[in-house]
Design a protein around this motif. Structure first.
Motif, PDB file in Angstrom:
ATOM      1  N   LYS A   1      50.181  -0.869 -15.848  1.00  0.00           N
ATOM      2  CA  LYS A   1      51.512  -1.448 -15.722  1.00  0.00           C
ATOM      3  C   LYS A   1      52.365  -0.629 -14.751  1.00  0.00           C
ATOM      4  O   LYS A   1      51.980   0.458 -14.314  1.00  0.00           O
ATOM      5  CB  LYS A   1      52.194  -1.523 -17.087  1.00  0.00           C
ATOM      6  N   THR A   2      53.561  -1.159 -14.470  1.00  0.00           N
ATOM      7  CA  THR A   2      54.462  -0.486 -13.535  1.00  0.00           C
ATOM      8  C   THR A   2      54.851   0.895 -14.031  1.00  0.00           C
ATOM      9  O   THR A   2      54.907   1.855 -13.255  1.00  0.00           O
ATOM     10  CB  THR A   2      55.724  -1.347 -13.321  1.00  0.00           C
ATOM     11  N   HIS A   3      55.120   1.025 -15.345  1.00  0.00           N
ATOM     12  CA  HIS A   3      55.514   2.332 -15.874  1.00  0.00           C
ATOM     13  C   HIS A   3      54.341   3.315 -15.833  1.00  0.00           C
ATOM     14  O   HIS A   3      54.552   4.521 -15.665  1.00  0.00           O
ATOM     15  CB  HIS A   3      56.029   2.192 -17.303  1.00  0.00           C
ATOM     16  N   ASP A   4      53.108   2.812 -15.979  1.00  0.00           N
ATOM     17  CA  ASP A   4      51.940   3.687 -15.852  1.00  0.00           C
ATOM     18  C   ASP A   4      51.834   4.230 -14.428  1.00  0.00           C
ATOM     19  O   ASP A   4      51.537   5.414 -14.230  1.00  0.00           O
ATOM     20  CB  ASP A   4      50.666   2.917 -16.208  1.00  0.00           C
ATOM     21  N   ALA A   5      52.082   3.362 -13.442  1.00  0.00           N
ATOM     22  CA  ALA A   5      52.056   3.812 -12.045  1.00  0.00           C
ATOM     23  C   ALA A   5      53.136   4.861 -11.805  1.00  0.00           C
ATOM     24  O   ALA A   5      52.915   5.849 -11.092  1.00  0.00           O
ATOM     25  CB  ALA A   5      52.254   2.616 -11.106  1.00  0.00           C
ATOM     26  N   HIS A   6      54.306   4.653 -12.384  1.00  0.00           N
ATOM     27  CA  HIS A   6      55.406   5.619 -12.292  1.00  0.00           C
ATOM     28  C   HIS A   6      54.967   6.978 -12.825  1.00  0.00           C
ATOM     29  O   HIS A   6      55.188   8.012 -12.181  1.00  0.00           O
ATOM     30  CB  HIS A   6      56.598   5.072 -13.090  1.00  0.00           C
ATOM     31  N   PHE A   7      54.320   6.999 -13.985  1.00  0.00           N
ATOM     32  CA  PHE A   7      53.890   8.267 -14.591  1.00  0.00           C
ATOM     33  C   PHE A   7      52.766   8.904 -13.783  1.00  0.00           C
ATOM     34  O   PHE A   7      52.767  10.124 -13.561  1.00  0.00           O
ATOM     35  CB  PHE A   7      53.431   8.008 -16.033  1.00  0.00           C
TER      36      PHE A   7
END
Length: 682
Positions: free
Chosen positions: A633-639
């Motif tokens: 997900k987008t938040h996984d990419a952020h992390f």
């Protein structure tokens, strides 16, 4: 909980908590959820272990109601972050009664309220009624709202909701509930949370609104307003045909929702936080610290004098409302954020305001302005006229104004909202007519390689031919177009909306944005902004796709190598045709990894142990057999960009590749800090 953990009072309090947790049906030997700051009510443990954790780590912040250990969920407290004040997110009576009940007992104070506040009193009286004699957990209003929420979440029909209410009243005669769905809906409507349905042309030409409200076909394309019923031969029905609109916009009125923010004294107090309580030390913590906000205040000094005047941001994006992604459908919500609130509140979901729900099945595209009309009219009213609003914190009525500062979106939605096309030769809205682009013949797409113009004039990279496109760069950075300049370009442009119309327009401007109908919009410094999370997701996709050589996602493929050859740069990477064979041979790039290195790279991501809540289970997105990473997900990419990718990159790739990628992650990590200085940004 706030006492020092080494004190005897804290230890006694921990024992009192454990006694209570085990007194509500938990035998002493059983495990319960551990509420320490490390386990956060996710991990189970026995009494001795939990006692040790609480002494070592303390309670998780904000856990003042023990909902996981026997106390009721109603009235659950949520910590705001910095102020130490606690705000209720589920206490309906607290929301309504928190201020007004105290005021009602003071003789004469009621006279200072407007009609809207007095109407709210009726809800306070309604909330004070017991659901049934002796009930302490629910009131009539709170229970009705909870039922209404379940109806919305699980898709109950109106008839089934009415049947449930009738069954409850039949089973419990003393139950104080509305008798039908319509009465329950009227109770919720009085909260100011109702919405209006506005029919639209299925080709996005117009809204059946205001003077066109009673029309039956589109005055632009002639399409019927209604869905044509299927005619079955021999079917003679006595029922009167019911007209069903082909497309319906849901409009959630903004003004009553903004007024509701001032109905709770704690929220009303925070509506002036940006001016009265914000630290003003030159660091960036909040939009009020930014230059755009300051420029707006300098130009509109009368507006800035009243700190309770609202500053809003608008965000929109498409999503598929159906659980199966095999159906192609795009519904567009338009959401507003209130920036008067402190940073730990303004971006919380409870304070987001859904203003418009634009129906699918296709994206509105350039025609989104048709659907934004009701919102723009409200924003104009909030700027030009005075909206009488009751402030519960001061027990006074004041004249409220509001202004929209900017929009936030991804790059395709940027084009829809601003009117500037983000495709083709002039795709960059910042460079505008000064965009430097070239067409890649083999990859069949535009390439933008003029980014060195933004470097200082004496920067050594400006004369570095080998590392870039084989040319020196001596041009100056193109100036940013201000709102007044944009408006001068668009004065003679006539908007034409609708999917049926062929638009012949060679200019990169596709329309004059509807936001320019707001009197102040042309003076705003940052009118349209890009969402950081979308950018991070695209960057991680490119990094992982290229490093792992994932087909369809890598940026290093045969056509890209032919483009390098055509441009005449990076000769060591040019493809070489083998005589007598159809195959083409080309050298490996400096970032290419062997199969063994790819396996190590994926294994690091697969076995990484992450803090609870930092990201989803990234290990499920890693396929070791195929050496791929997908489905994150987008938040996984952020992390991953901020913290995780640096580990395998540094251990596998050479420094010439690893250091730039690590610095790239560090750049985004610094950009996302809670506090950042102007020097760091520069």
């Amino acid at each position: 909980m706030s006492l020092p953990r080494q004190s005897q009072e804290f230890r006694d309090g921990v024992n009192i908590f454990l006694d209570y947790a085990y007194s509500v049906g938990n035998p002493q030997g059983e495990e319960i959820l551990c509420p320490c700051a490390k386990c956060c009510n996710f991990l189970w443990g026995q009494r001795e272990s939990i006692y040790s954790h609480l002494i070592c780590f303390g309670f998780v912040k904000g856990y003042t109601r023990w909902v996981n250990h026997g106390e009721s969920v109603i009235g659950m407290d949520v910590d705001t972050g910095d102020t130490g004040e606690i705000y209720s997110c589920d206490d309906i009576e607290g929301l309504l009664d928190e201020r007004f009940r105290n005021v009602a007992d003071v003789e004469g104070e009621k006279e200072g309220m407007n009609e809207d506040a007095k109407k709210f009193y009726n809800l306070v009286d309604e909330a004070s009624k017991e659901l049934y004699p002796g009930c302490k957990e629910f009131s009539t209003l709170s229970f009705t709202i909870r039922l209404y929420l379940l109806k919305c979440l699980h898709g109950w029909s109106n008839a089934s909701f009415t049947s449930l209410l009738e069954l409850l009243k039949e089973a419990i005669p003393n139950l104080n509930l509305p008798s039908s769905f319509n009465k329950a809906k009227a109770m919720v409507r009085d909260l100011g949370l109702d919405y209006k349905k506005i029919d639209a042309c299925p080709n996005d030409c117009m809204l059946y609104w205001k003077e066109h409200e009673n029309e039956t076909c589109c005055h632009e394309c002639g399409t019927s307003r209604w869905i044509e019923p299927a005619v079955v031969e021999g079917d003679i029905s006595s029922k009167k045909a019911h007209n069903i609109p082909a497309k319906t916009l849901r409009h959630f009125p903004l003004i009553p929702r903004l007024q509701r923010l001032f109905m709770c004294s704690k929220t009303a107090k925070n509506m002036s936080w940006h001016q009265k309580e914000r630290k003003k030390d030159g660091k960036l913590r909040h939009p009020a610290d930014g230059q755009s906000w300051k420029d707006f205040d300098n130009r509109h000094s009368e507006f800035a004098k009243e700190p309770r005047n609202l500053r809003l941001g608008l965000a929109s994006d498409g999503f598929n409302p159906f659980r199966t992604m095999s159906i192609s459908h795009s519904t567009w919500p338009v959401i507003l954020m209130t920036y008067n609130l402190p940073p730990w509140m303004c971006m919380k979901q409870e304070y987001f305001m859904l203003s418009l729900l634009i129906p699918g099945p296709k994206s509105p595209g350039n025609d989104i302005d048709v659907y934004l009309q009701p919102l723009i009219e409200e924003l104009k009213e909030l700027w030009e006229l005075r909206v009488e609003t009751y402030n519960a914190a001061r027990n006074k009525t004041f004249q409220m104004h509001a202004a929209l500062l900017w929009t936030i979106s991804d790059f395709p939605a940027y084009a829809m909202l601003s009117g500037w096309s983000t495709k083709g030769k002039l795709a960059c809205p910042s460079c505008n007519y000064g965009t430097c682009s070239s067409y890649l013949t083999h990859s069949r797409k535009m390439c933008y390689i003029g980014h060195r113009v933004f470097l200082p004039e004496e920067h050594p990279w400006r004369t570095n031919k080998r590392s870039f496109n084989g040319k020196e760069e001596h041009r100056k950075a193109p100036p940013l177009l201000e709102g007044m300049e944009v408006l001068s370009h668009l004065d003679s442009m006539e908007n034409s909306f609708g999917k049926t119309k062929t638009k012949v327009n060679e200019s990169p401007w596709r329309k004059r944005s509807i936001f320019f109908y707001l009197p102040y919009w042309k003076y705003n410094t940052s009118r349209h902004n890009l969402d950081l999370m979308h950018i991070e997701k695209n960057i991680v996709d490119s990094i992982l796709g290229t490093l792992l050589d994932i087909s369809g996602k890598t940026k290093d493929h045969l056509n890209a190598r032919y483009d390098l050859k055509e441009i005449g740069i990076r000769k060591n990477l040019h493809p070489k045709e083998i005589r007598g064979h159809r195959k083409v041979k080309f050298a490996k790039a400096c970032f290419s990894m062997t199969k063994a290195e790819k396996s190590i790279f994926c294994d690091v991501l697969k076995k990484a142990k992450l803090p609870d809540g930092a990201a989803s289970n990234i290990s499920r997105c890693v396929n070791l057999a195929e050496r791929k990473v997908s489905g994150y997900k987008t938040h996984d990419a952020h992390f991953m960009l901020h913290y995780l990718l640096q580990i395998p990159i540094k251990s596998i790739l050479p420094d010439s590749v690893a250091i730039p990628l690590i610095r790239l992650g560090s750049f985004f990590r610094q950009l996302c800090q809670k506090v950042i200085t102007l020097e760091e940004i520069n």
